[in-house]
Design a protein around this motif. Structure first.
Motif, PDB file in Angstrom:
ATOM      1  N   HIS A  31       0.840  -1.192   0.000  1.00 30.30           N
ATOM      2  CA  HIS A  31       0.000   0.000   0.000  1.00 30.30           C
ATOM      3  C   HIS A  31       0.875   1.241   0.000  1.00 30.30           C
ATOM      4  O   HIS A  31       0.754   2.098  -0.858  1.00 30.30           O
ATOM      5  CB  HIS A  31      -0.941   0.010   1.205  1.00 30.30           C
ATOM      6  N   THR A  32       1.803   1.339   0.956  1.00 28.90           N
ATOM      7  CA  THR A  32       2.665   2.508   1.079  1.00 28.90           C
ATOM      8  C   THR A  32       4.077   2.066   1.434  1.00 28.90           C
ATOM      9  O   THR A  32       4.259   1.195   2.292  1.00 28.90           O
ATOM     10  CB  THR A  32       2.157   3.463   2.185  1.00 28.90           C
ATOM     11  N   GLN A  53      -4.759  -1.679   6.443  1.00 28.69           N
ATOM     12  CA  GLN A  53      -3.342  -1.834   6.154  1.00 28.69           C
ATOM     13  C   GLN A  53      -2.639  -2.484   7.341  1.00 28.69           C
ATOM     14  O   GLN A  53      -2.976  -2.222   8.495  1.00 28.69           O
ATOM     15  CB  GLN A  53      -2.701  -0.484   5.891  1.00 28.69           C
TER      16      GLN A  53
END
Length: 137
Positions: A31-32, A53
């Motif tokens: 995701h990040t 997340q």
């Protein structure tokens, strides 16, 4: 306004190793992945649950001092943190697939309480319970 949990943090000893495990073996998606000096904000999510997340964080400054970070690393390595739960449709089939990929299981699939479950660990020592619910919804 309260809208729910967005990120659940998990301490890992090596973020690259954790990334390889969660994405390469469990099928999660990045995701990040951003850095600020020595600090790295790395999160992944399950493809069927993108709103939650899982943060793969190193115990380090600025969040923890050196002594606390070392204690946390030791606790995680012992498998002493509470397990996370992964819901699956086919516990036995997923067990065979993950085991073939080198996932370390601490308990093979067993039937109990109307479910089938198995336990495994990530490379840092974090415990997971994988559950196939057989109870009617």
């Amino acid at each position: 306004m309260n809208q729910g949990i967005g990120v659940m943090g998990l301490y890992v000893r090596d973020q690259d190793e954790a990334l390889q495990f969660y994405v390469g073996k469990l099928g999660f998606q990045v995701h990040t992945d951003v850095r600020n000096g020595d600090y790295r904000w790395l999160t992944v999510h399950h493809p069927e649950q993108p709103s939650l997340q899982l943060g793969l964080f190193k115990p380090q400054a600025p969040v923890l001092d050196d002594a606390t970070a070392q204690t946390v690393r030791e606790i995680v390595a012992k498998g002493a943190m509470p397990p996370l739960v992964l819901n699956v449709n086919d516990c036995r089939g997923t067990y065979e697939r993950l085991r073939a990929q080198g996932v370390e299981f601490t308990q093979p699939p067993e039937e109990r309480y109307g479910n089938v479950d198995a336990n495994f660990r990530d490379p840092s020592g974090n415990g997971w319970k994988m559950i196939e619910s057989r109870r009617p919804a």
